[in-house]
Design a protein around this motif. Sequence first.
Motif, short mmCIF file in Angstrom:
data_model
loop_
_atom_site.label_atom_id
_atom_site.label_comp_id
_atom_site.label_asym_id
_atom_site.label_seq_id
_atom_site.Cartn_x
_atom_site.Cartn_y
_atom_site.Cartn_z
N LEU A 37 0.84 -1.19 0.00
CA LEU A 37 0.00 0.00 0.00
C LEU A 37 0.88 1.25 0.00
CD1 LEU A 37 -2.72 -1.03 2.60
CD2 LEU A 37 -3.02 -0.77 0.15
N CYS A 38 0.61 2.15 -0.91
CA CYS A 38 1.40 3.38 -1.04
C CYS A 38 0.58 4.63 -0.74
CB CYS A 38 1.99 3.48 -2.44
SG CYS A 38 3.17 2.16 -2.80
N SER A 39 -0.70 4.47 -0.53
CA SER A 39 -1.56 5.60 -0.17
C SER A 39 -2.82 5.07 0.50
CB SER A 39 -1.94 6.44 -1.40
OG SER A 39 -2.69 5.67 -2.31
N VAL A 40 -3.52 5.96 1.17
CA VAL A 40 -4.75 5.61 1.88
C VAL A 40 -5.88 6.46 1.31
CG1 VAL A 40 -5.90 5.53 4.12
CG2 VAL A 40 -3.45 5.09 3.97
N LYS A 41 -7.04 5.86 1.10
CA LYS A 41 -8.17 6.62 0.58
C LYS A 41 -8.77 7.48 1.69
CE LYS A 41 -9.43 3.36 -3.08
NZ LYS A 41 -10.49 2.47 -3.63
N LYS A 46 -5.05 15.03 4.92
CA LYS A 46 -4.10 14.35 5.77
C LYS A 46 -3.20 13.46 4.93
CE LYS A 46 -6.80 14.25 10.06
NZ LYS A 46 -7.38 13.40 11.12
N ALA A 47 -1.93 13.43 5.33
CA ALA A 47 -0.96 12.54 4.72
C ALA A 47 -0.44 11.60 5.81
CB ALA A 47 0.19 13.34 4.13
N VAL A 48 0.13 10.48 5.40
CA VAL A 48 0.69 9.52 6.35
C VAL A 48 2.21 9.66 6.31
CG1 VAL A 48 0.94 7.10 6.98
CG2 VAL A 48 -1.22 7.92 6.00
N LEU A 194 2.28 16.32 -2.08
CA LEU A 194 1.40 16.35 -0.92
C LEU A 194 -0.04 16.17 -1.37
CD1 LEU A 194 1.39 16.64 2.14
CD2 LEU A 194 1.06 19.09 1.84
N LYS A 195 -0.52 14.94 -1.28
CA LYS A 195 -1.87 14.61 -1.72
C LYS A 195 -2.61 13.92 -0.58
CE LYS A 195 0.03 12.37 -5.11
NZ LYS A 195 0.30 11.53 -6.28
N LYS A 196 -3.91 13.96 -0.65
CA LYS A 196 -4.73 13.33 0.39
C LYS A 196 -4.43 11.84 0.47
CE LYS A 196 -8.56 16.62 -0.07
NZ LYS A 196 -9.97 16.81 -0.48
N GLY A 197 -4.02 11.41 1.66
CA GLY A 197 -3.78 9.99 1.88
C GLY A 197 -2.43 9.49 1.40
N PHE A 230 -0.96 5.53 9.79
CA PHE A 230 -1.73 4.67 8.88
C PHE A 230 -2.97 4.13 9.60
CE2 PHE A 230 -2.75 0.41 7.36
CZ PHE A 230 -2.95 0.65 6.01
N SER A 231 -2.80 3.67 10.81
CA SER A 231 -3.93 3.10 11.55
C SER A 231 -5.04 4.12 11.79
CB SER A 231 -3.45 2.53 12.89
OG SER A 231 -2.59 1.43 12.69
N CYS A 232 -4.66 5.36 12.05
CA CYS A 232 -5.68 6.40 12.30
C CYS A 232 -6.52 6.65 11.06
CB CYS A 232 -4.99 7.70 12.74
SG CYS A 232 -4.42 7.67 14.45
N LEU A 233 -5.87 6.72 9.89
CA LEU A 233 -6.63 6.98 8.68
C LEU A 233 -7.42 5.75 8.25
CD1 LEU A 233 -4.49 9.20 6.27
CD2 LEU A 233 -6.47 9.79 7.63
#
Length: 235
Positions: A37-41, A46-48, A194-197, A230-233
């Motif tokens: 995983l390289c990003s979160v939806k 927010k960024a990780v 800097l993108k969302k997730g 990561f866990s928070c998002l």
Amino acid sequence: MFLLAVVLAAALSLCYRTAEERGLLKTGTELEEELPLCSVKTEEQKAVFTFEVTYETKQASELLNLLTQYGSSASFFVTGEWARANPELAAEILRLGNDVGFLGETCRDMSLLDRREAKEELEAGRELLQSLQTQAGVRQELLFRAPYGEISDELLRQARSAGFTVIGWETDSLDWKGYGTDAVVKLVLQKNQLKKGTIVRFHADAEHTPEAVERILQEMKKTGWQTASFSCLEG
């Protein structure tokens, strides 16, 4: 000839469907699930931020304090060697709402390990993370990052079999190259980075990382951005 072409097309279509149903054919749908995983939806700004920790303790503590100061969290990927030498700090990272993930026992290229070696190292890493979570009184997803981002199909399978979610990155801060604070800040804050997730890679051991992260957090706060673990998002 026309009838032959029709029969051949039908046969190929049947073979295609059969292969896909049996998991023998990669159509592209499965590929995304197999990669780290390289990003979160997320729809939040927010960024990780992820920090790899192999030997540095002072800067890891400094980064932890910065995150707490700005009401943020991040994901720390630590080696087993580091965690066993610094169990209290590792547990404190967890207690303050951050992730602690596994970066291998000594941050070596685990893609070169054979199946047995990889399995044993990952299982030891899983037990270590579970022990730290018990010590900190928290429960969270088990995270793994392949050292240097070098991951083979076999290592990926072994990590998932051991119960890990495998985390990569979308943006590399390049702090490890030693270009200086300004270069790290500029790279991370670029609009196309800097993108969302997005998952951003830092190194707690790199010389300019704490100073760069502090300036990045300051600028993000001005524009309504924040970093989260990561866990928070995911939660």
